[in-house]
Design a protein around this motif. Structure first.
Motif, PDB file in Angstrom:
ATOM      1  N   MET A  77      17.066  27.870  41.057  1.00  0.00           N
ATOM      2  CA  MET A  77      17.922  27.991  42.241  1.00  0.00           C
ATOM      3  C   MET A  77      18.035  26.671  43.005  1.00  0.00           C
ATOM      4  N   PHE A  78      16.930  25.928  43.050  1.00  0.00           N
ATOM      5  CA  PHE A  78      16.913  24.689  43.828  1.00  0.00           C
ATOM      6  C   PHE A  78      17.102  23.449  42.952  1.00  0.00           C
ATOM      7  N   ASN A  79      17.455  23.673  41.701  1.00  0.00           N
ATOM      8  CA  ASN A  79      17.784  22.561  40.812  1.00  0.00           C
ATOM      9  C   ASN A  79      19.080  22.857  40.064  1.00  0.00           C
ATOM     10  N   THR A  80      20.031  23.434  40.793  1.00  0.00           N
ATOM     11  CA  THR A  80      21.317  23.745  40.201  1.00  0.00           C
ATOM     12  C   THR A  80      22.420  23.098  41.032  1.00  0.00           C
ATOM     13  N   GLY A  81      23.666  23.305  40.643  1.00  0.00           N
ATOM     14  CA  GLY A  81      24.773  22.660  41.347  1.00  0.00           C
ATOM     15  C   GLY A  81      24.778  21.163  41.096  1.00  0.00           C
ATOM     16  N   GLU A  82      25.027  20.391  42.145  1.00  0.00           N
ATOM     17  CA  GLU A  82      25.058  18.940  42.014  1.00  0.00           C
ATOM     18  C   GLU A  82      23.682  18.352  41.691  1.00  0.00           C
ATOM     19  N   VAL A  83      22.626  19.064  42.104  1.00  0.00           N
ATOM     20  CA  VAL A  83      21.263  18.578  41.843  1.00  0.00           C
ATOM     21  C   VAL A  83      20.995  18.511  40.344  1.00  0.00           C
ATOM     22  N   SER A  84      21.572  19.435  39.582  1.00  0.00           N
ATOM     23  CA  SER A  84      21.318  19.474  38.140  1.00  0.00           C
ATOM     24  C   SER A  84      21.795  18.203  37.441  1.00  0.00           C
ATOM     25  N   ARG A  85      22.789  17.531  38.016  1.00  0.00           N
ATOM     26  CA  ARG A  85      23.288  16.292  37.416  1.00  0.00           C
ATOM     27  C   ARG A  85      22.322  15.124  37.605  1.00  0.00           C
ATOM     28  N   THR A  86      21.445  15.239  38.589  1.00  0.00           N
ATOM     29  CA  THR A  86      20.490  14.156  38.847  1.00  0.00           C
ATOM     30  C   THR A  86      19.168  14.346  38.089  1.00  0.00           C
ATOM     31  N   LEU A  87      19.013  15.484  37.418  1.00  0.00           N
ATOM     32  CA  LEU A  87      17.770  15.753  36.700  1.00  0.00           C
ATOM     33  C   LEU A  87      17.617  14.831  35.495  1.00  0.00           C
ATOM     34  N   THR A  88      16.384  14.543  35.153  1.00  0.00           N
ATOM     35  CA  THR A  88      16.118  13.830  33.904  1.00  0.00           C
ATOM     36  C   THR A  88      16.166  14.829  32.749  1.00  0.00           C
ATOM     37  N   VAL A  89      16.197  14.311  31.541  1.00  0.00           N
ATOM     38  CA  VAL A  89      16.209  15.181  30.362  1.00  0.00           C
ATOM     39  C   VAL A  89      14.945  16.039  30.332  1.00  0.00           C
ATOM     40  N   LYS A  90      13.795  15.442  30.662  1.00  0.00           N
ATOM     41  CA  LYS A  90      12.529  16.174  30.666  1.00  0.00           C
ATOM     42  C   LYS A  90      12.550  17.304  31.690  1.00  0.00           C
ATOM     43  N   ALA A  91      13.050  17.038  32.902  1.00  0.00           N
ATOM     44  CA  ALA A  91      13.108  18.065  33.947  1.00  0.00           C
ATOM     45  C   ALA A  91      14.041  19.201  33.538  1.00  0.00           C
ATOM     46  N   TYR A  92      15.139  18.867  32.861  1.00  0.00           N
ATOM     47  CA  TYR A  92      16.070  19.903  32.410  1.00  0.00           C
ATOM     48  C   TYR A  92      15.423  20.775  31.329  1.00  0.00           C
ATOM     49  N   PHE A  93      14.674  20.165  30.424  1.00  0.00           N
ATOM     50  CA  PHE A  93      13.966  20.931  29.396  1.00  0.00           C
ATOM     51  C   PHE A  93      12.956  21.895  30.039  1.00  0.00           C
ATOM     52  N   ILE A  94      12.282  21.429  31.094  1.00  0.00           N
ATOM     53  CA  ILE A  94      11.328  22.293  31.796  1.00  0.00           C
ATOM     54  C   ILE A  94      12.058  23.458  32.449  1.00  0.00           C
TER      55      ILE A  94
END
Length: 356
Positions: free
Chosen positions: A89-106
Motif C-alpha cells: 500500500m505504501f510502495n505503490t503509485g508513483e513510489v513504485s517507480r522509485t523502488l530498486t529491483v531488489k525492493a520490488y522483488f521483496i
C-alpha cells in the motif's frame, strides 16, 4: 536497440522498467490516499483477527487436532498477507517507480509467498478432510509429527515459489519479455504462475465434489438405520462446510486476478489489464478479511473462544490501569497514614506528659 534489450539492467530503478512497457498507470492523489486508508483499515483487521484465530487454536484444547493446526497455518499465511499488503500500500503509485529491483522483488515476493501458502494450506486441508471423511471421522489420524512436516513443507514450497523470479525467471536481461502488471517478471512466468494456481483450484474442487458425493451417499445409507436425523456436529459435515466456504471465498477473490495475469502473460494488448490491477488487489485483500469472519460464523466454539480472549484482554487492560493508579504516590492531603502531627497537637501532647 536489440543489444540493449538483451543486456541486464539490475542497477536500474523500477521507473526504467515501467517506461520500457509504456505503463501509463498514474494514480490520482485522492484515489491513492483513499486506497491507502481503506487498505490500512483492512490490513489492521487482517493482522488482529488472524492473530486471534491462531491464539484461539493454541489456547483451546478442543482445537488441538490436525484440521485446526492446518487452519492456524492458513491464518498465519493470511497474517503474512496482511504484512505484504501494508508494504504494498505504501510502495505503490508513483513510489513504485522509485523502488530498486531488489525492493520490488521483496514487495512481490511477500505477496507470492502469502498466496502460495494460502493455496497450499487449502490443498492440504482438502486432503486432510478427504482422509477423515473416507473413514467417517470428525478428525483424521494424522500425527502431530506429520502435521508439522506438512506445515514445514507448505512454507518451504511457498518461499521457493515467491523467490523464483528473483532467482532468474525474470525479464531484467530480456526487456522484450516483460509483462505489464509486473514490469520485471517474464510473461512466461505469469503464464506458469496463473495456470498452476488455476489447476490447483480445479484439483481442490474435484476433491470436495468427491467428498460431497460420498457424504451424501453415506448419509442416505445411514438414515434408515437411525432413530432420528444424524447429529451433524458429530460427523465431518460441519467442518467440511466451513472449509468449502473458505475455499469458495478464495476462488471468488483470486480467480479474476489469476485470469488477468494469464491474459497479461499471453500478451493480450486489447485487454487493458492495467486498469483492473488496483481493484483486483482490493479483492485479494478482501479474501484475507473474510476468512476470520467465516471461521467465527461457521464455528460456534471458535466464536466463543474469540469472546473469551477479548474478555481476557479487556480484563488485563483494566487490571493494568488499576495497578498503575494504585502505584501513584499519594498527595500530602491524601497521605493521612503517614502525615506529620501539627505543632498545636505536639504542644498538647507535651503538656500531658509533663502533668503526668
Amino acid at each position: 536497440m536489440a543489444l540493449q534489450n538483451l543486456s541486464c539492467h539490475y542497477n536500474e530503478s523500477m521507473g526504467f522498467f515501467y517506461t520500457n512497457i509504456g505503463a501509463n498507470d498514474k494514480w490520482d492523489k485522492t484515489q491513492l490516499i483513499l486506497v491507502q486508508v481503506v487498505g490500512s483499515i483492512f490490513c489492521c483487521f487482517i493482522l488482529g483477527s488472524n492473530a486471534m484465530v491462531i491464539a484461539a487454536i493454541i489456547t483451546n484444547k478442543r482445537f488441538h487436532y490436525p484440521f485446526y493446526y492446518l487452519l492456524a497455518n492458513l491464518a498465519a499465511s493470511d497474517f503474512l498477507a496482511g504484512i505484504a499488503y501494508v508494504y504494498l500500500m505504501f510502495n505503490t503509485g508513483e513510489v513504485s517507480r522509485t523502488l530498486t529491483v531488489k525492493a520490488y522483488f521483496i514487495r512481490q515476493g511477500l505477496l507470492d509467498i502469502s498466496l502460495s501458502a494460502s493455496l497450499a494450506n487449502l490443498l492440504v486441508i482438502a486432503l486432510e478432510r478427504y482422509i477423515s471423511v473416507m473413514n467417517w471421522k470428525v478428525h483424521s489420524n494424522l500425527t502431530k509429527r506429520r502435521v508439522t512436516l506438512l506445515i514445514v513443507l507448505v512454507w518451504a514450497i511457498s518461499i521457493f515459489m515467491g523467490a523464483v523470479p528473483s532467482l532468474g525467471w525474470n525479464c531484467i536481461c530480456n526487456l522484450n519479455d516483460c509483462s505489464q502488471l509486473a514490469p520485471i517478471f517474464s510473461r512466461s512466468y505469469l503464464i506458469f504462475w496463473s495456470v498452476s494456481n488455476l489447476v490447483v483450484f480445479l484439483v481442490m474442487v474435484a476433491i470436495y465434489m468427491r467428498i460431497y458425493t460420498y457424504v451424501k451417499k453415506k448419509t442416505a445409507i445411514l438414515m434408515p438405520h437411525t432413530s432420528g436425523s444424524i447429529n451433524r456436529k458429530r460427523t465431518p459435515i460441519k467442518l467440511i462446510k466451513t472449509v468449502m466456504v473458505v475455499l469458495g471465498a478464495f476462488v471468488f477473490c483470486w480467480t479474476p486476478g489469476l485470469v488477468v495475469l494469464l491474459l497479461d502473460g499471453l500478451h493480450c494488448t486489447s485487454c487493458n489489464v492495467m486498469k483492473l490491477k488496483r481493484w483486483l488487489l482490493l479483492l485479494a485483500v478482501l479474501n484475507s478479511v473474510m476468512n476470520p469472519c467465516i471461521y467465527s460464523y461457521k464455528d460456534e466454539e471458535m466464536w466463543t473462544t474469540f469472546k473469551n480472549l477479548m474478555h481476557c484482554i479487556g480484563n488485563g487492560t483494566r487490571r493494568q490501569r488499576s495497578t498503575k493508579a494504585n502505584a501513584r504516590p499519594l498527595s500530602s492531603a491524601q497521605d493521612t497514614g503517614n502525615s506529620q502531627p501539627t505543632s498545636e497537637e505536639t504542644k498538647n501532647d507535651d503538656k500531658g506528659i509533663l502533668n503526668t
